[in-house]
Motif scaffolding. Sequence first.
Motif, PDB file in Angstrom:
ATOM      1  N   MET A   1     -28.056  -7.677   1.518  1.00 43.51           N
ATOM      2  CA  MET A   1     -27.641  -6.816   0.414  1.00 43.51           C
ATOM      3  C   MET A   1     -28.245  -5.419   0.549  1.00 43.51           C
ATOM      4  N   GLY A   2     -29.519  -5.356   0.965  1.00 44.76           N
ATOM      5  CA  GLY A   2     -30.156  -4.059   1.134  1.00 44.76           C
ATOM      6  C   GLY A   2     -29.461  -3.206   2.178  1.00 44.76           C
ATOM      7  N   SER A   3     -29.129  -3.799   3.324  1.00 48.77           N
ATOM      8  CA  SER A   3     -28.470  -3.045   4.385  1.00 48.77           C
ATOM      9  C   SER A   3     -27.070  -2.611   3.968  1.00 48.77           C
ATOM     10  N   ILE A   4     -26.400  -3.436   3.163  1.00 48.65           N
ATOM     11  CA  ILE A   4     -25.046  -3.090   2.721  1.00 48.65           C
ATOM     12  C   ILE A   4     -25.082  -1.983   1.670  1.00 48.65           C
ATOM     13  N   PHE A   5     -26.008  -2.069   0.724  1.00 49.81           N
ATOM     14  CA  PHE A   5     -26.165  -0.980  -0.240  1.00 49.81           C
ATOM     15  C   PHE A   5     -26.467   0.338   0.479  1.00 49.81           C
ATOM     16  N   PHE A   6     -27.309   0.262   1.488  1.00 49.30           N
ATOM     17  CA  PHE A   6     -27.627   1.465   2.262  1.00 49.30           C
ATOM     18  C   PHE A   6     -26.380   2.012   2.953  1.00 49.30           C
ATOM     19  N   GLY A   7     -25.542   1.095   3.480  1.00 53.25           N
ATOM     20  CA  GLY A   7     -24.308   1.536   4.137  1.00 53.25           C
ATOM     21  C   GLY A   7     -23.370   2.250   3.183  1.00 53.25           C
ATOM     22  N   ILE A   8     -23.271   1.743   1.943  1.00 48.17           N
ATOM     23  CA  ILE A   8     -22.444   2.422   0.937  1.00 48.17           C
ATOM     24  C   ILE A   8     -22.965   3.837   0.700  1.00 48.17           C
ATOM     25  N   ALA A   9     -24.258   3.927   0.440  1.00 54.90           N
ATOM     26  CA  ALA A   9     -24.850   5.220   0.103  1.00 54.90           C
ATOM     27  C   ALA A   9     -24.706   6.223   1.231  1.00 54.90           C
ATOM     28  N   LEU A  10     -24.766   5.741   2.465  1.00 53.10           N
ATOM     29  CA  LEU A  10     -24.654   6.620   3.628  1.00 53.10           C
ATOM     30  C   LEU A  10     -23.320   7.359   3.629  1.00 53.10           C
ATOM     31  N   SER A  11     -22.257   6.644   3.310  1.00 54.03           N
ATOM     32  CA  SER A  11     -20.933   7.261   3.287  1.00 54.03           C
ATOM     33  C   SER A  11     -20.724   8.146   2.067  1.00 54.03           C
ATOM     34  N   LEU A  12     -21.064   7.611   0.900  1.00 50.86           N
ATOM     35  CA  LEU A  12     -20.765   8.343  -0.321  1.00 50.86           C
ATOM     36  C   LEU A  12     -21.625   9.600  -0.466  1.00 50.86           C
ATOM     37  N   GLN A  13     -22.817   9.589   0.112  1.00 52.20           N
ATOM     38  CA  GLN A  13     -23.630  10.804   0.062  1.00 52.20           C
ATOM     39  C   GLN A  13     -22.950  11.929   0.838  1.00 52.20           C
ATOM     40  N   ALA A  14     -22.385  11.585   1.996  1.00 51.69           N
ATOM     41  CA  ALA A  14     -21.698  12.592   2.794  1.00 51.69           C
ATOM     42  C   ALA A  14     -20.474  13.143   2.069  1.00 51.69           C
ATOM     43  N   LEU A  15     -19.854  12.305   1.242  1.00 49.49           N
ATOM     44  CA  LEU A  15     -18.636  12.719   0.557  1.00 49.49           C
ATOM     45  C   LEU A  15     -18.899  13.458  -0.749  1.00 49.49           C
ATOM     46  N   THR A  16     -19.978  13.086  -1.436  1.00 45.65           N
ATOM     47  CA  THR A  16     -20.202  13.629  -2.776  1.00 45.65           C
ATOM     48  C   THR A  16     -21.427  14.517  -2.905  1.00 45.65           C
ATOM     49  N   GLY A  17     -22.415  14.312  -2.028  1.00 48.54           N
ATOM     50  CA  GLY A  17     -23.652  15.067  -2.144  1.00 48.54           C
ATOM     51  C   GLY A  17     -24.643  14.461  -3.121  1.00 48.54           C
ATOM     52  N   PHE A  18     -24.249  13.385  -3.815  1.00 49.32           N
ATOM     53  CA  PHE A  18     -25.172  12.717  -4.729  1.00 49.32           C
ATOM     54  C   PHE A  18     -26.277  12.030  -3.931  1.00 49.32           C
ATOM     55  N   SER A  19     -27.420  11.830  -4.563  1.00 43.63           N
ATOM     56  CA  SER A  19     -28.536  11.182  -3.878  1.00 43.63           C
ATOM     57  C   SER A  19     -28.183   9.731  -3.569  1.00 43.63           C
ATOM     58  N   MET A  20     -28.747   9.219  -2.468  1.00 41.39           N
ATOM     59  CA  MET A  20     -28.456   7.854  -2.072  1.00 41.39           C
ATOM     60  C   MET A  20     -28.967   6.858  -3.103  1.00 41.39           C
ATOM     61  N   LYS A  21     -30.101   7.153  -3.729  1.00 42.88           N
ATOM     62  CA  LYS A  21     -30.647   6.266  -4.751  1.00 42.88           C
ATOM     63  C   LYS A  21     -29.684   6.131  -5.928  1.00 42.88           C
ATOM     64  N   MET A  22     -29.115   7.258  -6.368  1.00 44.57           N
ATOM     65  CA  MET A  22     -28.189   7.234  -7.495  1.00 44.57           C
ATOM     66  C   MET A  22     -26.944   6.412  -7.161  1.00 44.57           C
ATOM     67  N   ILE A  23     -26.457   6.565  -5.929  1.00 43.37           N
ATOM     68  CA  ILE A  23     -25.259   5.838  -5.512  1.00 43.37           C
ATOM     69  C   ILE A  23     -25.535   4.338  -5.480  1.00 43.37           C
ATOM     70  N   ILE A  24     -26.670   3.947  -4.903  1.00 43.95           N
ATOM     71  CA  ILE A  24     -27.016   2.527  -4.797  1.00 43.95           C
ATOM     72  C   ILE A  24     -27.155   1.892  -6.173  1.00 43.95           C
ATOM     73  N   ILE A  25     -27.840   2.578  -7.067  1.00 42.33           N
ATOM     74  CA  ILE A  25     -28.055   2.038  -8.419  1.00 42.33           C
ATOM     75  C   ILE A  25     -26.734   1.918  -9.172  1.00 42.33           C
ATOM     76  N   SER A  26     -25.870   2.930  -9.073  1.00 41.82           N
ATOM     77  CA  SER A  26     -24.586   2.910  -9.775  1.00 41.82           C
ATOM     78  C   SER A  26     -23.704   1.766  -9.285  1.00 41.82           C
ATOM     79  N   MET A  27     -23.606   1.622  -7.961  1.00 43.48           N
ATOM     80  CA  MET A  27     -22.804   0.539  -7.405  1.00 43.48           C
ATOM     81  C   MET A  27     -23.394  -0.822  -7.764  1.00 43.48           C
TER      82      MET A  27
END
Length: 527
Positions: A134-160
């Motif tokens: 789960m940790g590696s998958i959450f990180f994978g999500i954040a990696l992509s969405l950060q590049a697209l949105t500029g939001f912090s990876m922590k915020m993306i992981i918590i929201s998802m």
Amino acid sequence: MKSLPTLDLAVISIYLLAMLLVGFYFSRKNKSADQFTKASGSIPGWALGISIYATFLSSNTFLGVPGKTFGTNWNAFVFSISMPLAAWIAARYFVPFYRNTGEISAYTHLEHRFGAWARTYAVICFLLTQLARMGSIFFGIALSLQALTGFSMKMIIISMGICIIIYTVLGGIEAVIWTEVVQGIVKTFGALLILYIIITNMPGGVSKIAEIGGRDGKFSLGSYLPNFKQSTFWVVLLYGFFINLNNFGMDQNYVQRYHTASSSKQAVKSIWLCVWLYVPASLLFCIIGSALYAYYNIHPELTEAIRHQVAVERLPGSASAMEIAKTAAKLKPEDYGDKVMPNFMVTKIPVGLVGLIVSAILSAAMSTISSGMNASATVFSEDIYKRYINQHITEKQNMRLLHWATTIVGIAGVCAGVAMIGVKSVLDVWWQLSGIFAGGMLGLFLLGIISKQSRNHEAFIAVVIGLLVIVWMTLSPLLPENYAALRNTLHQNMVIVIGTLTIFLTGIFITKIKRGFAPITPPVSEL
């Protein structure tokens, strides 16, 4: 800060809302633990097969395989080549065994076989594996969405994490499976769309991709030399076989699904459907990685921003612009492979389609995480709470326990994802952690199935020796130079192979010494 166009945001929002609505829809049916964990055995084989396929096809595949292929070659595809043999063993032996026991937990039989310690040990291994997954998958999500949105990876992981926890808690295993059916289709279509866009943007098209890939060895499956110190063909083949055997044979994510099928025949059907879908899909992601390599080979200037970003992440905040530039110039493709596909999405995918592809990436992550949360909650309820705390809980109390356990596991997965921010390769870290945690569990399971004469003491000694070997293989590379002779020189993917064989063969050897050298190969059906 970058921001997605309104149309893309609308597509993503609709997708997330649909997932939540599925959870609410199935919440009406979740009035019992049997429904929450087994869907009352009502799932057809084709839906179950797509569900298992969607669990395999996580963001570790969606992002990790193209990133790995971009940096190296098609070596990661060898993992998939091993799947049919593992699936045959599962279909022939494991499915009938679990269906006959009727026990929802994959680990209850270990207590019958070797005692309570064996069951608890397997549960701990499983929960640690799920945390790493789960940790590696959450990180994978954040990696992509950060590049697209500029939001912090922590915020993306918590929201998802919040979104996934809600629909998993509400809908139970039935919501998980039917959302995975949709997610499996969405993520496959998204991958095909990405490949199409790469090819249409590539000067020279498919022929140019083949030319560059062939020239630079991007289509190689790895070295065929018997070298187990590097990621050769044989290392990944062995790793893939043992991991897939662990997945199909004793991972609660998959074993629990066998019980949701309407019959053993449908459960077996689901395994083979998963294999015939996943093998070509994993090849598709290797092709995407090679296509991206060719594209950025034609446009090397486009990697400057990627290399700069990686250099900034690796250096301390006080690093000068010159230090960042020097570090960026030294980076190799394998150092920034995971960031290439998100960069391509930002720069080349048209408005509207970005939202669809982001939804595909989200679905790749959500399917695996939600199934892991449900399976972990089931294991906690059956193997920990009912076994050691209170086995006489009411149906209402059991449902409350499952809901709380699902939530807590989800929060733990979010924390693991945050902790992984900054790793070099999401696929590498997942493969390494899963090999460490799963090796001992699989060895004990195989000992219980194959060696009928092995008992508690033999199994316990074998596990202790196996764990010592796993710890040594994992930690010895960190030894100082003075103790270099004591380091493990084998590739880290060999941990599960050596760990499993050590426990299994040690158990067999000790059993033969204590009980004589009579053959000990009972049929699985006798267990």
